[in-house]
Design a protein around this motif. Sequence first.
Motif, PDB file in Angstrom:
ATOM      1  N   ARG A   1      -2.695  -4.340   4.974  1.00  0.00           N
ATOM      2  CA  ARG A   1      -3.477  -3.326   5.701  1.00  0.00           C
ATOM      3  C   ARG A   1      -2.514  -2.422   6.461  1.00  0.00           C
ATOM      4  NH1 ARG A   1      -6.223  -8.001   7.240  1.00  0.00           N
ATOM      5  NH2 ARG A   1      -8.209  -8.217   6.190  1.00  0.00           N
ATOM      6  N   ASN A   2      -2.846  -1.138   6.480  1.00  0.00           N
ATOM      7  CA  ASN A   2      -2.201  -0.214   7.408  1.00  0.00           C
ATOM      8  C   ASN A   2      -3.318   0.559   8.111  1.00  0.00           C
ATOM      9  OD1 ASN A   2      -2.929   1.901   5.726  1.00  0.00           O
ATOM     10  ND2 ASN A   2      -0.846   2.362   5.071  1.00  0.00           N
ATOM     11  N   SER A   3      -3.018   1.683   8.751  1.00  0.00           N
ATOM     12  CA  SER A   3      -4.024   2.372   9.557  1.00  0.00           C
ATOM     13  C   SER A   3      -5.129   3.030   8.733  1.00  0.00           C
ATOM     14  CB  SER A   3      -3.356   3.416  10.443  1.00  0.00           C
ATOM     15  OG  SER A   3      -2.694   4.361   9.628  1.00  0.00           O
ATOM     16  N   SER A   4      -4.899   3.331   7.447  1.00  0.00           N
ATOM     17  CA  SER A   4      -5.932   4.038   6.688  1.00  0.00           C
ATOM     18  C   SER A   4      -6.359   3.358   5.393  1.00  0.00           C
ATOM     19  CB  SER A   4      -5.467   5.464   6.371  1.00  0.00           C
ATOM     20  OG  SER A   4      -4.415   5.425   5.443  1.00  0.00           O
ATOM     21  N   LEU A   5      -5.659   2.315   4.951  1.00  0.00           N
ATOM     22  CA  LEU A   5      -6.051   1.678   3.687  1.00  0.00           C
ATOM     23  C   LEU A   5      -5.796   0.189   3.721  1.00  0.00           C
ATOM     24  CD1 LEU A   5      -3.280   1.036   1.815  1.00  0.00           C
ATOM     25  CD2 LEU A   5      -3.363   3.493   1.571  1.00  0.00           C
ATOM     26  N   PHE A   6      -6.408  -0.491   2.759  1.00  0.00           N
ATOM     27  CA  PHE A   6      -6.143  -1.914   2.546  1.00  0.00           C
ATOM     28  C   PHE A   6      -5.806  -2.102   1.070  1.00  0.00           C
ATOM     29  CE2 PHE A   6     -10.529  -1.501   1.324  1.00  0.00           C
ATOM     30  CZ  PHE A   6     -10.651  -2.344   0.224  1.00  0.00           C
ATOM     31  N   ALA A   7      -5.093  -3.172   0.773  1.00  0.00           N
ATOM     32  CA  ALA A   7      -4.756  -3.497  -0.608  1.00  0.00           C
ATOM     33  C   ALA A   7      -4.816  -5.006  -0.778  1.00  0.00           C
ATOM     34  CB  ALA A   7      -3.365  -2.984  -0.965  1.00  0.00           C
ATOM     35  N   VAL A   8      -5.392  -5.422  -1.891  1.00  0.00           N
ATOM     36  CA  VAL A   8      -5.444  -6.836  -2.250  1.00  0.00           C
ATOM     37  C   VAL A   8      -4.748  -6.978  -3.594  1.00  0.00           C
ATOM     38  CG1 VAL A   8      -6.921  -8.804  -2.762  1.00  0.00           C
ATOM     39  CG2 VAL A   8      -7.628  -7.145  -1.046  1.00  0.00           C
ATOM     40  N   ALA A   9      -3.752  -7.839  -3.646  1.00  0.00           N
ATOM     41  CA  ALA A   9      -3.011  -8.071  -4.891  1.00  0.00           C
ATOM     42  C   ALA A   9      -3.199  -9.519  -5.314  1.00  0.00           C
ATOM     43  CB  ALA A   9      -1.534  -7.772  -4.696  1.00  0.00           C
ATOM     44  N   ASN A  10      -3.558  -9.726  -6.567  1.00  0.00           N
ATOM     45  CA  ASN A  10      -3.709 -11.066  -7.134  1.00  0.00           C
ATOM     46  C   ASN A  10      -2.865 -11.170  -8.399  1.00  0.00           C
ATOM     47  OD1 ASN A  10      -5.686 -12.008  -5.297  1.00  0.00           O
ATOM     48  ND2 ASN A  10      -7.245 -10.872  -6.416  1.00  0.00           N
ATOM     49  N   VAL A  11      -2.153 -12.277  -8.516  1.00  0.00           N
ATOM     50  CA  VAL A  11      -1.407 -12.580  -9.744  1.00  0.00           C
ATOM     51  C   VAL A  11      -1.909 -13.918 -10.246  1.00  0.00           C
ATOM     52  CG1 VAL A  11       0.840 -13.060 -10.760  1.00  0.00           C
ATOM     53  CG2 VAL A  11       0.633 -11.316  -9.003  1.00  0.00           C
ATOM     54  N   TYR A  12      -2.480 -13.904 -11.443  1.00  0.00           N
ATOM     55  CA  TYR A  12      -2.966 -15.132 -12.079  1.00  0.00           C
ATOM     56  C   TYR A  12      -1.937 -15.532 -13.129  1.00  0.00           C
ATOM     57  CZ  TYR A  12      -7.409 -13.781 -10.005  1.00  0.00           C
ATOM     58  OH  TYR A  12      -8.379 -13.423  -9.122  1.00  0.00           O
TER      59      TYR A  12
END
Length: 186
Positions: free
Chosen positions: A170-181
């Motif tokens: 997370r930063n001030s304007s966006l979020f990111a979710v990363a998954n590695v299967y």
Amino acid sequence: MSLPLQVILMPDIAEDRATQSLKKRGSMSSLSSHEFRRKDLHGRTKDSMSTVSYMDEPSQRDDVSRLTVQMENTYQLGPTKHFPVVTVNHILKDVLTNYLQEEAYEPELCRQMTKTISEVIKARVKDFILPRYKLIVIIHIGQLSSQSIFIGSRCLWDPKNDAVSSYVFRNSSLFAVANVYAVYFE
């Protein structure tokens, strides 16, 4: 690399003619020829020659046969080295932080960043060269405002051999979710 073309087993006159023509063409060598004696139906001893000729330049047909690789069974039911979940978590954190730390949410930019980040993560995880593991990298990037999001996934896998790594940024304007299967392929 030389590829075998044919094995010739011929009796009598045809054998002599083939031997002469092969010698003229240079296809027959002393290493690839084996002479042996066999008994004829009438009790006579015959000379026979077994010849294997080789080709130096492959044809188009050989290119097609190289594309389909036949693998032998190893009867290996589990991995020799397990997927390094902790190390992959560090990779996810490092890549997401480096790419998204100073970015503001813009839909087009985030769409391109998901592709770029997923390729970078996949390349860095593949550096471990884990045989028989299939990798799936999924990145979600969204605008950070007063909303919530649920991201779910289902997998049918073997919990003893398969693994997943996940990291949320997370930063001030966006979020990111990363998954590695990492799914072990028997």
